[in-house]
Scaffold this motif. Structure first.
Motif, PDB file in Angstrom:
ATOM      1  N   GLY A 167       0.805  -1.212   0.000  1.00  0.00           N
ATOM      2  CA  GLY A 167       0.000   0.000   0.000  1.00  0.00           C
ATOM      3  C   GLY A 167       0.837   1.261   0.000  1.00  0.00           C
ATOM      4  O   GLY A 167       0.488   2.258  -0.647  1.00  0.00           O
ATOM      5  N   THR A 168       1.963   1.223   0.714  1.00  0.00           N
ATOM      6  CA  THR A 168       2.851   2.382   0.738  1.00  0.00           C
ATOM      7  C   THR A 168       3.444   2.638  -0.636  1.00  0.00           C
ATOM      8  O   THR A 168       3.510   3.793  -1.097  1.00  0.00           O
ATOM      9  N   ASN A 169       3.879   1.580  -1.306  1.00  0.00           N
ATOM     10  CA  ASN A 169       4.437   1.736  -2.655  1.00  0.00           C
ATOM     11  C   ASN A 169       3.397   2.314  -3.620  1.00  0.00           C
ATOM     12  O   ASN A 169       3.711   3.181  -4.446  1.00  0.00           O
ATOM     13  N   GLN A 170       2.167   1.848  -3.502  1.00  0.00           N
ATOM     14  CA  GLN A 170       1.094   2.382  -4.353  1.00  0.00           C
ATOM     15  C   GLN A 170       0.851   3.858  -4.049  1.00  0.00           C
ATOM     16  O   GLN A 170       0.639   4.664  -4.967  1.00  0.00           O
ATOM     17  N   PHE A 171       0.870   4.201  -2.780  1.00  0.00           N
ATOM     18  CA  PHE A 171       0.680   5.590  -2.367  1.00  0.00           C
ATOM     19  C   PHE A 171       1.780   6.487  -2.935  1.00  0.00           C
ATOM     20  O   PHE A 171       1.505   7.574  -3.464  1.00  0.00           O
ATOM     21  N   VAL A 172       3.020   6.029  -2.845  1.00  0.00           N
ATOM     22  CA  VAL A 172       4.147   6.823  -3.361  1.00  0.00           C
ATOM     23  C   VAL A 172       4.026   7.006  -4.872  1.00  0.00           C
ATOM     24  O   VAL A 172       4.315   8.087  -5.406  1.00  0.00           O
ATOM     25  N   GLU A 173       3.594   5.968  -5.582  1.00  0.00           N
ATOM     26  CA  GLU A 173       3.394   6.110  -7.027  1.00  0.00           C
ATOM     27  C   GLU A 173       2.319   7.139  -7.340  1.00  0.00           C
ATOM     28  O   GLU A 173       2.450   7.928  -8.293  1.00  0.00           O
TER      29      GLU A 173
ATOM     30  N   LYS B 267       3.748  10.559  -7.012  1.00  0.00           N
ATOM     31  CA  LYS B 267       4.507  10.910  -8.216  1.00  0.00           C
ATOM     32  C   LYS B 267       3.568  11.350  -9.338  1.00  0.00           C
ATOM     33  O   LYS B 267       3.811  12.379 -10.003  1.00  0.00           O
ATOM     34  N   LEU B 268       2.506  10.577  -9.572  1.00  0.00           N
ATOM     35  CA  LEU B 268       1.567  10.888 -10.648  1.00  0.00           C
ATOM     36  C   LEU B 268       0.897  12.240 -10.453  1.00  0.00           C
ATOM     37  O   LEU B 268       0.577  12.935 -11.421  1.00  0.00           O
ATOM     38  N   ASN B 269       0.705  12.631  -9.204  1.00  0.00           N
ATOM     39  CA  ASN B 269       0.037  13.893  -8.907  1.00  0.00           C
ATOM     40  C   ASN B 269       1.013  15.048  -8.685  1.00  0.00           C
ATOM     41  O   ASN B 269       0.588  16.152  -8.349  1.00  0.00           O
ATOM     42  N   GLY B 270       2.297  14.771  -8.883  1.00  0.00           N
ATOM     43  CA  GLY B 270       3.290  15.832  -8.773  1.00  0.00           C
ATOM     44  C   GLY B 270       3.489  16.370  -7.373  1.00  0.00           C
ATOM     45  O   GLY B 270       3.863  17.543  -7.185  1.00  0.00           O
ATOM     46  N   VAL B 271       3.246  15.522  -6.362  1.00  0.00           N
ATOM     47  CA  VAL B 271       3.400  15.949  -4.973  1.00  0.00           C
ATOM     48  C   VAL B 271       4.868  15.873  -4.567  1.00  0.00           C
ATOM     49  O   VAL B 271       5.539  14.856  -4.803  1.00  0.00           O
ATOM     50  N   ASN B 272       5.369  16.916  -3.956  1.00  0.00           N
ATOM     51  CA  ASN B 272       6.752  16.963  -3.481  1.00  0.00           C
ATOM     52  C   ASN B 272       6.893  15.995  -2.311  1.00  0.00           C
ATOM     53  O   ASN B 272       6.258  16.172  -1.264  1.00  0.00           O
ATOM     54  N   HIS B 273       7.709  14.955  -2.490  1.00  0.00           N
ATOM     55  CA  HIS B 273       7.799  13.933  -1.455  1.00  0.00           C
ATOM     56  C   HIS B 273       9.188  13.315  -1.392  1.00  0.00           C
ATOM     57  O   HIS B 273       9.984  13.418  -2.329  1.00  0.00           O
ATOM     58  N   THR B 274       9.439  12.645  -0.263  1.00  0.00           N
ATOM     59  CA  THR B 274      10.635  11.824  -0.064  1.00  0.00           C
ATOM     60  C   THR B 274      10.188  10.472   0.467  1.00  0.00           C
ATOM     61  O   THR B 274       9.314  10.400   1.341  1.00  0.00           O
ATOM     62  N   TYR B 275      10.785   9.405  -0.056  1.00  0.00           N
ATOM     63  CA  TYR B 275      10.420   8.051   0.368  1.00  0.00           C
ATOM     64  C   TYR B 275      11.658   7.337   0.884  1.00  0.00           C
ATOM     65  O   TYR B 275      12.633   7.155   0.157  1.00  0.00           O
ATOM     66  N   LYS B 276      11.603   6.930   2.144  1.00  0.00           N
ATOM     67  CA  LYS B 276      12.684   6.183   2.767  1.00  0.00           C
ATOM     68  C   LYS B 276      12.249   4.725   2.939  1.00  0.00           C
ATOM     69  O   LYS B 276      11.411   4.404   3.786  1.00  0.00           O
ATOM     70  N   LEU B 277      12.796   3.844   2.108  1.00  0.00           N
ATOM     71  CA  LEU B 277      12.520   2.413   2.194  1.00  0.00           C
ATOM     72  C   LEU B 277      13.663   1.777   2.983  1.00  0.00           C
ATOM     73  O   LEU B 277      14.810   1.784   2.536  1.00  0.00           O
ATOM     74  N   ILE B 278      13.350   1.233   4.166  1.00  0.00           N
ATOM     75  CA  ILE B 278      14.377   0.795   5.109  1.00  0.00           C
ATOM     76  C   ILE B 278      14.595  -0.717   5.002  1.00  0.00           C
ATOM     77  O   ILE B 278      13.668  -1.511   5.232  1.00  0.00           O
ATOM     78  N   SER B 279      15.804  -1.105   4.666  1.00  0.00           N
ATOM     79  CA  SER B 279      16.149  -2.519   4.516  1.00  0.00           C
ATOM     80  C   SER B 279      16.024  -3.260   5.846  1.00  0.00           C
ATOM     81  O   SER B 279      16.476  -2.778   6.895  1.00  0.00           O
ATOM     82  N   GLY B 280      15.396  -4.445   5.806  1.00  0.00           N
ATOM     83  CA  GLY B 280      15.310  -5.309   6.978  1.00  0.00           C
ATOM     84  C   GLY B 280      14.286  -4.899   8.015  1.00  0.00           C
ATOM     85  O   GLY B 280      14.143  -5.567   9.044  1.00  0.00           O
TER      86      GLY B 280
END
Length: 311
Positions: free
Chosen positions: A266-272, A275-288
């Motif tokens: 769901g988070t990945n879908q939200f981040v996409e 992007k599609l809506n041109g929202v200024n964002h940062t995504y931190k995907l944390i390993s493990g």
């Protein structure tokens, strides 16, 4: 040393891999070494003890939780949980469940939303309102977010009126939760004359969902969102509203773990969609990382605040 979330997540891993006895022994070893909701840890312990055939020990743990510590658990849950079915014939179990039902009725009759504010609020200080996840409370949120205070930020901690068991609140009624968040926001803004461009809305898990719902459906203006392990079961309902974030110049800082099986998709879908809506964002995907706060969250939190307020 485990954190509270790590202990619960690891216990579930042991349960799946090695069974209830091993899981019970594991959580019991570390039960007194973590900060979190002790009532929930007791719940894990007595359920695992019961399901592994240790009925006497399970009843002792229930009595310790309910009689000695004054905790309570939802009556319907206690009567329907499969792990606890072996305890039903015991008079001690019947007595404890009756006591829980009485406490539950009293707690629900008295339930109300609460707001804890840390540090002095004024027009010169940024404000973060951080929302707890399901089966959590504002004190647990404070442990993770309190580092912002030393950076000159005021921290406000809403607590849902929807109580599930001792010290555990949820956002199951999304509309009710949204109204509570909006009321807290309006109170903080009006009482302290804070500008919306100084307000950040933060949250963990289900707290992210109810906060985002307030921003999108109630047009609650904030300058940014800091979302940790966001749980978005209603993402489709918001797709046509996410352009509001761009229109309002709301920045979004997202953190999620690669091992978070509940929220990663769901988070990945939200981040996409951001992007599609041109929202200024940062995504931190944390390993493990599983469904929990990352280590050194205070550093990521500081980075998120800097991204939202100063970029």
């Amino acid at each position: 040393m485990y954190t509270y979330a790590q202990l619960l997540n690891k216990t579930l891993e042991v349960l799946e891999d090695k069974g209830s006895m091993e899981a019970y022994q594991f959580i019991s070893k570390y039960a007194d070494q973590v900060k979190g909701n002790r009532a929930q840890i007791y719940n894990f312990q007595y359920c695992l003890a019961a399901s592994s055939g240790q009925e006497h020990e399970a009843l002792q743990l229930m009595e310790e939780a309910i009689i000695q510590n004054g905790f309570w658990y939802a009556y319907d849950y206690l009567m329907s949980d499969e792990d606890l079915k072996p305890l039903h014939p015991h008079k001690q179990f019947q007595k404890l469940t009756q006591l829980c039902q009485e406490r539950e009725n009293q707690a629900k009759a008295e339930q109300k939303p609460e707001l804890k504010v840390l540090s002095h609020v004024d027009t010169q200080r940024p404000l973060i309102m951080a929302i707890h996840g399901d089966q959590e409370n504002s004190s647990m949120t404070e442990l993770h977010w309190q580092s912002v205070i030393q950076d000159g930020v005021t921290l406000a901690l809403p607590q849902s009126s929807q109580i599930e068991f001792s010290n555990a609140y949820n956002w199951d009624n999304k509309d009710k939760g949204t109204r509570e968040i909006l009321e807290h926001y309006e109170f903080l803004i009006s009482k302290n004359e804070i500008s919306s461009n100084q307000v950040i809305l933060g949250g963990f898990s289900a707290g992210c969902g109810v906060g985002l719902n307030a921003v999108l459906t109630e047009s609650m203006p904030v300058t940014g969102l800091i979302l940790v392990a966001p749980w978005f079961p209603d993402l489709k309902e918001w797709q046509h509203l996410l352009s509001k974030l761009k229109d309002q110049q709301t920045k979004v800082y997202v953190i999620c773990g690669e091992q978070d099986v509940d929220c990663l998709e769901g988070t990945n879908q939200f981040v996409e969609l951001l992007k599609l809506n041109g929202v200024n964002h940062t995504y931190k995907l944390i390993s493990g990382l599983d469904h929990e706060y990352p280590e050194h969250f205070e550093d990521l939190l500081s980075e998120g605040v800097e991204f939202i307020l100063n970029n």
